[in-house]
Write a protein that holds these residues in place. Structure first.
Motif, PDB file in Angstrom:
ATOM      1  N   ARG A   1       4.229   0.090   7.884  1.00  0.00           N
ATOM      2  CA  ARG A   1       3.009  -0.441   7.268  1.00  0.00           C
ATOM      3  C   ARG A   1       1.895   0.616   7.276  1.00  0.00           C
ATOM      4  N   GLU A   2       1.793   1.332   8.390  1.00  0.00           N
ATOM      5  CA  GLU A   2       0.763   2.352   8.531  1.00  0.00           C
ATOM      6  C   GLU A   2       1.057   3.522   7.574  1.00  0.00           C
TER       7      GLU A   2
ATOM      8  N   LEU B   1       2.589   3.267   4.766  1.00  0.00           N
ATOM      9  CA  LEU B   1       2.206   2.760   3.449  1.00  0.00           C
ATOM     10  C   LEU B   1       0.702   2.919   3.235  1.00  0.00           C
ATOM     11  N   ARG B   2      -0.067   2.562   4.271  1.00  0.00           N
ATOM     12  CA  ARG B   2      -1.519   2.631   4.141  1.00  0.00           C
ATOM     13  C   ARG B   2      -1.965   4.070   3.867  1.00  0.00           C
ATOM     14  N   ILE B   3      -1.378   5.021   4.577  1.00  0.00           N
ATOM     15  CA  ILE B   3      -1.746   6.429   4.394  1.00  0.00           C
ATOM     16  C   ILE B   3      -1.379   6.898   2.980  1.00  0.00           C
TER      17      ILE B   3
ATOM     18  N   LEU C   1      -1.000   5.093   0.316  1.00  0.00           N
ATOM     19  CA  LEU C   1      -1.871   4.433  -0.662  1.00  0.00           C
ATOM     20  C   LEU C   1      -3.225   5.155  -0.718  1.00  0.00           C
ATOM     21  N   GLU C   2      -3.704   5.520   0.451  1.00  0.00           N
ATOM     22  CA  GLU C   2      -4.984   6.200   0.530  1.00  0.00           C
ATOM     23  C   GLU C   2      -4.930   7.514  -0.269  1.00  0.00           C
TER      24      GLU C   2
ATOM     25  N   ARG D   1      -5.084   6.831  -3.880  1.00  0.00           N
ATOM     26  CA  ARG D   1      -6.441   6.459  -4.265  1.00  0.00           C
ATOM     27  C   ARG D   1      -7.313   7.723  -4.403  1.00  0.00           C
TER      28      ARG D   1
ATOM     29  N   ASP E   1       2.351  -1.303  -4.080  1.00  0.00           N
ATOM     30  CA  ASP E   1       2.135  -2.356  -3.096  1.00  0.00           C
ATOM     31  C   ASP E   1       2.927  -3.634  -3.420  1.00  0.00           C
TER      32      ASP E   1
ATOM     33  N   ARG F   1       4.421  -6.202  -0.589  1.00  0.00           N
ATOM     34  CA  ARG F   1       3.451  -7.045   0.090  1.00  0.00           C
ATOM     35  C   ARG F   1       2.876  -8.097  -0.850  1.00  0.00           C
TER      36      ARG F   1
ATOM     37  N   ARG G   1      -6.294  -6.202  -6.533  1.00  0.00           N
ATOM     38  CA  ARG G   1      -7.220  -6.001  -5.430  1.00  0.00           C
ATOM     39  C   ARG G   1      -8.614  -6.535  -5.732  1.00  0.00           C
TER      40      ARG G   1
END
Lengths: 272, 272
Positions: B50-51, B53-55, B57-58, B61, B73, B76, B216
């Protein structure tokens, strides 16, 4: 006056129902009527069945009917065999033995499609049963159609080993689950079903086979110790004696009290 | 360097895996390699997927790849179709339509034994499928053998209506469940299975059909409003426009943003 069941459903309070369950637990007709009458005067709108049970048990205690009180608590004591389903499976295996079955628990068999774990394999009169035990550790949950369906699918996968499938649950089944079992030929034993002599509680009461969790002399922790040492029934306590409980890690004082209480229950269940 | 998956299992971190999923979401090979490389330098022992994925995605972005980030995403956003399974069933029905099936949802049929609810009835090429949708709203849970077995039993009960059974899940299935489905002839579509073009995420990505929960610009509450108004896909948002969202009870500002975002996703999914 309505009461609230464990499932959350409401139902009219019926003293006959309370009487019947007291009689089933070994109370005389007179005692049962007395207690049901007293309970009826004390309850209130929206009382839970659990609270009614507590009041009825208190009245038994006041009359010195300790053993009867213990037996009355059968349903909850079976719930307390959890959280895992394994002690319940073991309990069922012992129960079926009392009825002349040869049993084995947790048998892994190679099915037509996949390898399957069978809770109890039971044999009697030349028939071999695949017994699926369904255990819920909360009241108010009924065993549903899906459980009956996967039991049937498992039976089909293992058909070459078995003559019949048998679903045994510690709770009630939904009407759909019961209808499905009948239709595909699964034998079904659950709480209050089939009505009369062959329901789970009748099978248990007729043999006086109580789960170790019915003992009030053991606390939660001590009951867990007993279960993990394979002490599942009151009979195990009585037969094994204090030593068995000690070697399960239970203190001497509690062990002595448990054996005494176990003997009391056993005597009562033989006398009625 | 190991990573911890949603199921709690550990696994060696493999940048190729991250790259593949970025490419599947529409990133060029170069962009995917860049991001995977940067992520590899920043992670630590025992990081959760999950972490990671967050990185990732960042990083998307930061590069202005907003739409790509959204598509990434997907998993989820499908989980967020819950807590009830109904929006997922509706989503699957829309997806199957995209592949030429005629579909109906939540059909009650009288089986041989009991009355059964079928999540989706799907017809194509003269074959009628009984589609069982299994929805989990948490990661790390695999659809297990029991689900596959009751699906088969339900199919047997409804055999006169259907040619085949089809189990579609938003999570992975256990190996046993997959083997069982193959053996009894149940078609199985789940996360990452069957490998390649026919897994659930490939089916979704090939048609660019994204759940409304991927947006989002809507918060949790607004997503719930959309789902209960029957707005299940990004396409529903784009086609229905601002008015549809307003009539679902969503504020004008969020509705305008959602339609704009929906258009962005749709354009991107058509361009790749």
């Amino acid at each position: 006056m309505y009461v609230v069941k464990a499932s959350g459903e409401r139902e009219e309070f019926r003293p006959e129902k309370l009487m019947r369950s007291l009689i089933r637990a070994g109370a005389s007709r007179e005692l049962a009527a007395q207690i049901a009458g007293e309970v009826a005067r004390e309850i209130w709108q929206g009382i839970t069945t659990r609270e009614i049970l507590r009041i009825a048990l208190e009245k038994l205690r006041e009359r010195g009917e300790e053993a009867l009180m213990l037996r009355y608590d059968l349903k909850r004591s079976i719930m307390n065999l959890g959280p895992s389903g394994y002690p319940f499976e073991k309990f069922i295996a012992v129960l079926l033995k009392k009825y002349g079955f040869k049993t084995r628990t947790n048998v892994v068999l190679e099915g037509k499609c996949v390898s399957q774990e069978v809770d109890v394999v039971a044999e009697r009169d030349g028939l071999t049963y695949m017994v699926e035990c369904k255990f819920h550790n909360r009241g108010g949950i009924k065993t549903d159609l899906k459980v009956a369906m996967y039991t049937y699918a498992r039976f089909l996968d293992l058909k070459r080993y078995f003559d019949r499938a048998w679903l045994i649950c510690n709770t009630k089944c939904t009407l759909e689950a019961i209808r499905y079992c009948k239709c595909v030929g699964i034998r079904n034993t659950s709480w209050a079903y089939p009505r009369g002599r062959w329901s789970l509680e009748s099978l248990i009461e007729r043999k006086g086979l109580y789960p170790v969790t019915i003992l009030r002399s053991l606390d939660e922790e001590e009951k867990k110790l007993a279960l993990s040492a394979g002490i599942v029934t009151v009979e195990d306590v009585v037969t094994g004696g204090v030593e068995t409980l000690l070697s399960a890690g239970i203190g001497r004082r509690a062990a002595v009290a448990a054996v005494r209480e176990g003997n009391l229950i056993s005597k009562l269940s033989k006398s009625c």
